[in-house]
Each structure stands twice: as structure tokens, then as C-alpha cells.
Design a protein around this motif. Structure first.
Motif, PDB file in Angstrom:
ATOM      1  N   ASP A 211       0.806  -1.261  -0.062  1.00  0.00           N
ATOM      2  CA  ASP A 211      -0.113   0.044   0.160  1.00  0.00           C
ATOM      3  C   ASP A 211       1.003   1.258  -0.001  1.00  0.00           C
ATOM      4  O   ASP A 211       0.274   2.331   0.420  1.00  0.00           O
ATOM      5  CB  ASP A 211      -0.986   0.140   1.075  1.00  0.00           C
ATOM      6  CG  ASP A 211      -2.090  -1.030   0.842  1.00  0.00           C
ATOM      7  OD1 ASP A 211      -2.297  -1.479  -0.235  1.00  0.00           O
ATOM      8  OD2 ASP A 211      -2.714  -1.424   2.008  1.00  0.00           O
ATOM      9  N   GLN A 212       2.225   1.044  -0.316  1.00  0.00           N
ATOM     10  CA  GLN A 212       2.895   2.387  -0.457  1.00  0.00           C
ATOM     11  C   GLN A 212       3.746   2.122  -1.691  1.00  0.00           C
ATOM     12  O   GLN A 212       4.084   3.417  -2.444  1.00  0.00           O
ATOM     13  CB  GLN A 212       3.946   2.523   0.635  1.00  0.00           C
ATOM     14  CG  GLN A 212       4.968   3.600   0.606  1.00  0.00           C
ATOM     15  CD  GLN A 212       5.712   3.940   1.822  1.00  0.00           C
ATOM     16  OE1 GLN A 212       5.636   3.199   2.779  1.00  0.00           O
ATOM     17  NE2 GLN A 212       7.103   4.632   1.699  1.00  0.00           N
ATOM     18  N   HIS A 213       4.244   1.088  -2.187  1.00  0.00           N
ATOM     19  CA  HIS A 213       5.171   1.023  -3.143  1.00  0.00           C
ATOM     20  C   HIS A 213       4.478   0.187  -4.314  1.00  0.00           C
ATOM     21  O   HIS A 213       3.505  -0.620  -4.430  1.00  0.00           O
ATOM     22  CB  HIS A 213       6.401   0.190  -2.800  1.00  0.00           C
ATOM     23  CG  HIS A 213       7.077   0.780  -1.633  1.00  0.00           C
ATOM     24  ND1 HIS A 213       6.930   0.249  -0.347  1.00  0.00           N
ATOM     25  CD2 HIS A 213       8.176   1.839  -1.449  1.00  0.00           C
ATOM     26  CE1 HIS A 213       7.711   1.197   0.394  1.00  0.00           C
ATOM     27  NE2 HIS A 213       8.185   2.043  -0.346  1.00  0.00           N
ATOM     28  N   PHE A 214       4.914   0.665  -5.553  1.00  0.00           N
ATOM     29  CA  PHE A 214       4.393   0.146  -6.804  1.00  0.00           C
ATOM     30  C   PHE A 214       5.493   0.058  -8.028  1.00  0.00           C
ATOM     31  O   PHE A 214       6.498   0.873  -7.794  1.00  0.00           O
ATOM     32  CB  PHE A 214       3.167   0.777  -7.394  1.00  0.00           C
ATOM     33  CG  PHE A 214       3.466   2.505  -7.594  1.00  0.00           C
ATOM     34  CD1 PHE A 214       3.798   2.576  -8.915  1.00  0.00           C
ATOM     35  CD2 PHE A 214       3.440   3.213  -6.517  1.00  0.00           C
ATOM     36  CE1 PHE A 214       4.057   4.126  -9.349  1.00  0.00           C
ATOM     37  CE2 PHE A 214       3.644   4.649  -6.977  1.00  0.00           C
ATOM     38  CZ  PHE A 214       3.894   5.274  -8.239  1.00  0.00           C
ATOM     39  N   TYR A 215       5.069  -0.614  -8.995  1.00  0.00           N
ATOM     40  CA  TYR A 215       5.957  -0.505 -10.134  1.00  0.00           C
ATOM     41  C   TYR A 215       5.093  -0.023 -11.360  1.00  0.00           C
ATOM     42  O   TYR A 215       3.661  -0.326 -11.391  1.00  0.00           O
ATOM     43  CB  TYR A 215       6.554  -2.073 -10.672  1.00  0.00           C
ATOM     44  CG  TYR A 215       7.113  -2.158  -9.699  1.00  0.00           C
ATOM     45  CD1 TYR A 215       8.677  -2.207  -9.611  1.00  0.00           C
ATOM     46  CD2 TYR A 215       7.032  -3.313  -8.502  1.00  0.00           C
ATOM     47  CE1 TYR A 215       9.646  -2.988  -8.605  1.00  0.00           C
ATOM     48  CE2 TYR A 215       7.858  -3.719  -7.605  1.00  0.00           C
ATOM     49  CZ  TYR A 215       9.321  -3.643  -7.753  1.00  0.00           C
ATOM     50  OH  TYR A 215       9.996  -4.160  -6.644  1.00  0.00           O
ATOM     51  N   ALA A 216       5.932   0.633 -12.423  1.00  0.00           N
ATOM     52  CA  ALA A 216       4.883   1.204 -13.534  1.00  0.00           C
ATOM     53  C   ALA A 216       5.799   1.321 -14.749  1.00  0.00           C
ATOM     54  O   ALA A 216       7.133   1.123 -14.428  1.00  0.00           O
ATOM     55  CB  ALA A 216       4.311   2.425 -13.275  1.00  0.00           C
ATOM     56  N   THR A 217       5.457   1.364 -16.051  1.00  0.00           N
ATOM     57  CA  THR A 217       6.004   1.924 -17.068  1.00  0.00           C
ATOM     58  C   THR A 217       6.066   3.391 -17.156  1.00  0.00           C
ATOM     59  O   THR A 217       4.913   4.134 -16.830  1.00  0.00           O
ATOM     60  CB  THR A 217       5.453   1.574 -18.401  1.00  0.00           C
ATOM     61  OG1 THR A 217       5.235   0.152 -18.309  1.00  0.00           O
ATOM     62  CG2 THR A 217       6.256   1.728 -19.550  1.00  0.00           C
ATOM     63  N   MET A 218       7.148   3.978 -17.336  1.00  0.00           N
ATOM     64  CA  MET A 218       7.290   5.497 -17.773  1.00  0.00           C
ATOM     65  C   MET A 218       7.973   5.581 -19.101  1.00  0.00           C
ATOM     66  O   MET A 218       9.045   4.783 -19.405  1.00  0.00           O
ATOM     67  CB  MET A 218       8.435   6.259 -16.857  1.00  0.00           C
ATOM     68  CG  MET A 218       8.356   7.588 -16.786  1.00  0.00           C
ATOM     69  SD  MET A 218       9.718   8.555 -15.826  1.00  0.00           S
ATOM     70  CE  MET A 218      11.120   8.183 -16.759  1.00  0.00           C
ATOM     71  N   ALA A 219       7.401   6.437 -19.857  1.00  0.00           N
ATOM     72  CA  ALA A 219       7.780   6.762 -21.407  1.00  0.00           C
ATOM     73  C   ALA A 219       8.431   8.384 -21.193  1.00  0.00           C
ATOM     74  O   ALA A 219       7.618   9.101 -20.798  1.00  0.00           O
ATOM     75  CB  ALA A 219       7.106   6.636 -22.330  1.00  0.00           C
ATOM     76  N   THR A 220       9.500   8.427 -21.770  1.00  0.00           N
ATOM     77  CA  THR A 220      10.250   9.689 -22.263  1.00  0.00           C
ATOM     78  C   THR A 220      11.321   9.734 -23.241  1.00  0.00           C
ATOM     79  O   THR A 220      11.883   8.870 -23.286  1.00  0.00           O
ATOM     80  CB  THR A 220      10.466  10.537 -20.869  1.00  0.00           C
ATOM     81  OG1 THR A 220      11.000  11.748 -21.103  1.00  0.00           O
ATOM     82  CG2 THR A 220      11.691   9.667 -20.124  1.00  0.00           C
ATOM     83  N   GLY A 221      11.401  10.616 -23.778  1.00  0.00           N
ATOM     84  CA  GLY A 221      12.457  10.674 -24.960  1.00  0.00           C
ATOM     85  C   GLY A 221      12.479   9.699 -25.916  1.00  0.00           C
ATOM     86  O   GLY A 221      13.551   8.961 -26.287  1.00  0.00           O
ATOM     87  N   LYS A 222      11.099   8.858 -26.227  1.00  0.00           N
ATOM     88  CA  LYS A 222      11.094   7.723 -27.139  1.00  0.00           C
ATOM     89  C   LYS A 222      11.656   6.589 -26.562  1.00  0.00           C
ATOM     90  O   LYS A 222      12.209   5.520 -27.162  1.00  0.00           O
ATOM     91  CB  LYS A 222      11.757   7.900 -28.445  1.00  0.00           C
ATOM     92  CG  LYS A 222      11.047   9.334 -29.257  1.00  0.00           C
ATOM     93  CD  LYS A 222      11.489   9.221 -30.683  1.00  0.00           C
ATOM     94  CE  LYS A 222      10.782  10.483 -31.287  1.00  0.00           C
ATOM     95  NZ  LYS A 222       9.444  10.438 -31.319  1.00  0.00           N
ATOM     96  N   LYS A 223      11.787   6.645 -25.252  1.00  0.00           N
ATOM     97  CA  LYS A 223      12.259   5.255 -24.522  1.00  0.00           C
ATOM     98  C   LYS A 223      11.204   4.933 -23.495  1.00  0.00           C
ATOM     99  O   LYS A 223      10.626   5.809 -22.848  1.00  0.00           O
ATOM    100  CB  LYS A 223      13.538   5.424 -23.834  1.00  0.00           C
ATOM    101  CG  LYS A 223      14.705   5.414 -24.758  1.00  0.00           C
ATOM    102  CD  LYS A 223      15.926   5.500 -23.928  1.00  0.00           C
ATOM    103  CE  LYS A 223      17.413   5.753 -24.929  1.00  0.00           C
ATOM    104  NZ  LYS A 223      18.454   5.676 -24.196  1.00  0.00           N
ATOM    105  N   THR A 224      10.996   3.541 -23.095  1.00  0.00           N
ATOM    106  CA  THR A 224      10.262   3.190 -21.841  1.00  0.00           C
ATOM    107  C   THR A 224      11.129   2.751 -20.868  1.00  0.00           C
ATOM    108  O   THR A 224      12.109   2.286 -21.063  1.00  0.00           O
ATOM    109  CB  THR A 224       9.282   2.077 -22.125  1.00  0.00           C
ATOM    110  OG1 THR A 224       9.936   0.883 -22.983  1.00  0.00           O
ATOM    111  CG2 THR A 224       8.348   2.739 -23.446  1.00  0.00           C
ATOM    112  N   TYR A 225      10.664   2.748 -19.496  1.00  0.00           N
ATOM    113  CA  TYR A 225      11.484   2.548 -18.330  1.00  0.00           C
ATOM    114  C   TYR A 225      10.603   1.624 -17.324  1.00  0.00           C
ATOM    115  O   TYR A 225       9.197   2.252 -17.365  1.00  0.00           O
ATOM    116  CB  TYR A 225      11.872   3.762 -17.634  1.00  0.00           C
ATOM    117  CG  TYR A 225      13.083   4.602 -18.481  1.00  0.00           C
ATOM    118  CD1 TYR A 225      14.472   4.330 -18.265  1.00  0.00           C
ATOM    119  CD2 TYR A 225      12.530   5.399 -19.398  1.00  0.00           C
ATOM    120  CE1 TYR A 225      15.247   5.386 -18.931  1.00  0.00           C
ATOM    121  CE2 TYR A 225      13.424   6.562 -20.138  1.00  0.00           C
ATOM    122  CZ  TYR A 225      14.631   6.239 -19.917  1.00  0.00           C
ATOM    123  OH  TYR A 225      15.660   6.985 -20.635  1.00  0.00           O
TER     124      TYR A 225
END
Length: 340
Positions: A211-225
Motif C-alpha cells: 500500500d505504499q510501493h508500486f511498479y509502472a512504465t514511464m515513457a520519455t524521450g522515445k524510451k520506456t522505463y
């Protein structure tokens, strides 16, 4: 007008009325026949009670895609008999997920002025607890293992992850307090050990560790992280590149995800992998098709996901260790949650 003429007019009117009545009956019968024929080719579905309660037995709750009166409704089948008869709830969702007696249903709303979308928080009986307007087309939904947090992602520009011309917005809700984080774009970003800001940042595909931590996808500069997020600190940290729609295993040790592979078609660029969080070693899974979905863990050994099918989508399972081959779990289904 003579008596004979009056009789002719009366008879003619009665014939016309009888014809209209017969046509109405035939039309209704034809419509019912079409409805029955539409469902006859798919899995049997009947209306009934659907529960999200943790103690209601091991089962799958999902969006029923079978043609007929229960299409798009949340339906359930026993996990041990996924191809068996379905019980449909009457509650319609485009995207859905649930855990620990809490559900999130992303649905279309038909308005008098214009149509829109809404995130609805459901209790264990599928009764609405709260709802929130959505700024775009629903695409991903998740609930934390405790049932306290719900997350959703919508497209606010574009409607596909395949290209680069799209924009998403991801929100996280504390269902106990009602506190809504409308967009993860307000969080501080640490990329490769340094603070980072950019106007093209997008987030999608949340999966909760707790209930505090999570994972996700971030996209910026034509890359995904892949990013790890902290709701208390309101911060995300990049972990690695080229990883989309992570899904955390029940034991918290691995992430299943889709990855862009060079050389694949632009409209079908992904393959499935599992990432070991302790070693950061990637294992390719034995699915040769491109999968545009956020996987769901059936258990610590098996993942489930959707692929296009005759009814719109079918659900498949696959071993999470790279062995085996895809197995069709059920036809005409989407957005599953394993409960109980």
C-alpha cells in the motif's frame, strides 16, 4: 359513402392492422432468435450473483465478451473449470481488476449531452462505493493486494501503445481515505541516479507491491522505463529500460512484462518476458505472438493474458519460467482477476 364502400374501407383497415401486428411479432421473434443464435456459438452464460469476497472459493472474475445479452458484463467461473458455464453479474466494465473484496471497474457512460468514461470502485457485492470521471479511454486497471489502493490508466491522446503518438494519464486512489492522485506526472522522477523533468513524460501499467510501493512504465524521450514508485515520498525511480506493463508475482520476486523486440512489425512489436528482481535477469516466455496486455499471475508459476479472438478477446495461460507453450484458458474473455 355507400355501405359497400364503408365495408371495403373497414376490411382494408383490419387487414393492414393485422399485417402490422404480425410483422411486430415476427420482428420480436427474429430478434430473440438472433440473440439466441449469437450466444449459441459461444460459452453458456446466465445471470446470477457474482462476488468479489475473498472467501467465496477460487475463481476467475472477468469481462465476458460472448455475444448475447450478457456481453461486457463481469462474469465468473471456477478457476478449476474455466471453460464451464458462466455466471454474469449485470455490471458492465471495459477494464476491471479486483483484490481482497475491492474492485475497480472502468466503464463507458452514456450522457444526455456527451458520452464519457468513469472509474467505479466496487465492494464485494459489486455495489458502487465511489466513482470518478476519466479524462480518456480506459486501458489498464489494478488493485493492491490489500484492496486499499486502486490504479487506472487512460489514453488522453492516441489509442494504441504500438506507436509513439499517444499520451496516457495514470491515477492512484486510496479507497479508504478517498485521496486521489490524479496523475503520476506530478511525482518527482529520479532517472539513472539524477533528478529528471520533461514535458513528454507518460506513465501506465501500475502494479502494486503493497500500500505504499508500486511498479509502472514511464515513457520519455522515445524510451520506456521500468520505475519503482513510492506513494508517501511521491517519487519514482527508474530501474531499467524497454519494459512495459509490469505485473508483480504473488510472492513479490518477479515481474512479468511485455518488451519491444527489434525487427518485429511496428503494429505488433512485443514479446513476453519475466524479470527476476533480485538478479535483474530476464527470461523470455514461450509465446511467439505479440501480446498487448498487462499480464495477470494465476499463481507463482503461471501467467494469464489476452489475445484477439472471434469474440474480441480470448484468455491464455503460459508457464512463467520460459518453458511449455500457450494454453487457451477460456474464449470470449478479457481483464481477468483471480480471487479466493
Amino acid at each position: 359513402m355507400t355501405l359497400r364502400t364503408k365495408l371495403i374501407v373497414l376490411v382494408t383497415a383490419l387487414v393492414v392492422l393485422a399485417g402490422v401486428a404480425t410483422a411486430s411479432v415476427l420482428h420480436a421473434a427474429g430478434r430473440e432468435d438472433r440473440k439466441n443464435r449469437e450466444q449459441a456459438g459461444g460459452p453458456p452464460v446466465t445471470g446470477g450473483e457474482v462476488s468479489l469476497a475473498p472467501d467465496s472459493g477460487r475463481r476467475i472474475v472477468f469481462r465476458n465478451m460472448a455475444w448475447g445479452p450478457h456481453r461486457d458484463e463481469l462474469a465468473t467461473v471456477p478457476a478449476a473449470d474455466p471453460s464451464g458455464p458462466r455466471t454474469a453479474s449485470g455490471v458492465k466494465c471495459l477494464r476491471f481488476y479486483a483484490a481482497a473484496g475491492t474492485g475497480v471497474c472502468l466503464r463507458a457512460e452514456r450522457g444526455a449531452v456527451q458520452d464519457g468514461y468513469r472509474a467505479v470502485i466496487l465492494d464485494a457485492r459489486l455495489e458502487e462505493r465511489a466513482h470518478y470521471s476519466l479524462p480518456g479511454i480506459p486501458t489498464r486497471a489494478r488493485v493492491s493486494p490489500s484492496g486499499r489502493l486502486a490504479a487506472w490508466t487512460v489514453f488522453v491522446g492516441g489509442d494504441s501503445y504500438a506507436g509513439t503518438d499517444f499520451s496516457t494519464r495514470t491515477a492512484i486512489l486510496d479507497t479508504r481515505t478517498g485521496r486521489l492522485t490524479k496523475t503520476l506526472e506530478d511525482f518527482a522522477i529520479e532517472r539513472d541516479g539524477h533528478p529528471y523533468r520533461a514535458s513528454d513524460v507518460n506513465f501506465w501499467g501500475v502494479t502494486f507491491a503493497d500500500d505504499q510501493h508500486f511498479y509502472a512504465t514511464m515513457a520519455t524521450g522515445k524510451k520506456t522505463y521500468l520505475v519503482r514508485g513510492d506513494l508517501t515520498a511521491r517519487k519514482v525511480t527508474t530501474l531499467r529500460t524497454n519494459l512495459e506493463c509490469p505485473s508483480l508475482s504473488p510472492d513479490g520476486t518477479r515481474l512479468a512484462f511485455k518488451k519491444r523486440v527489434p525487427g518485429l512489425p511496428a503494429d505488433a512489436p512485443w514479446r513476453l518476458y519475466v524479470l527476476d528482481l533480485a538478479t535483474m535477469h530476464e527470461t523470455p516466455l514461450a509465446e511467439p505472438r505479440s501480446v498487448d496486455d498487462q499480464l495477470v499471475w494465476q499463481d507463482d508459476r503461471t501467467v494469464a493474458y489476452s489475445l484477439p479472438g472471434d469474440y474480441g478477446a480470448d484468455l491464455y495461460t503460459l508457464p512463467a519460467n520460459g518453458t511449455g507453450s500457450p494454453h487457451r484458458l477460456l474464449t470470449a474473455g478479457l481483464a481477468p482477476a483471480y480471487l479466493g
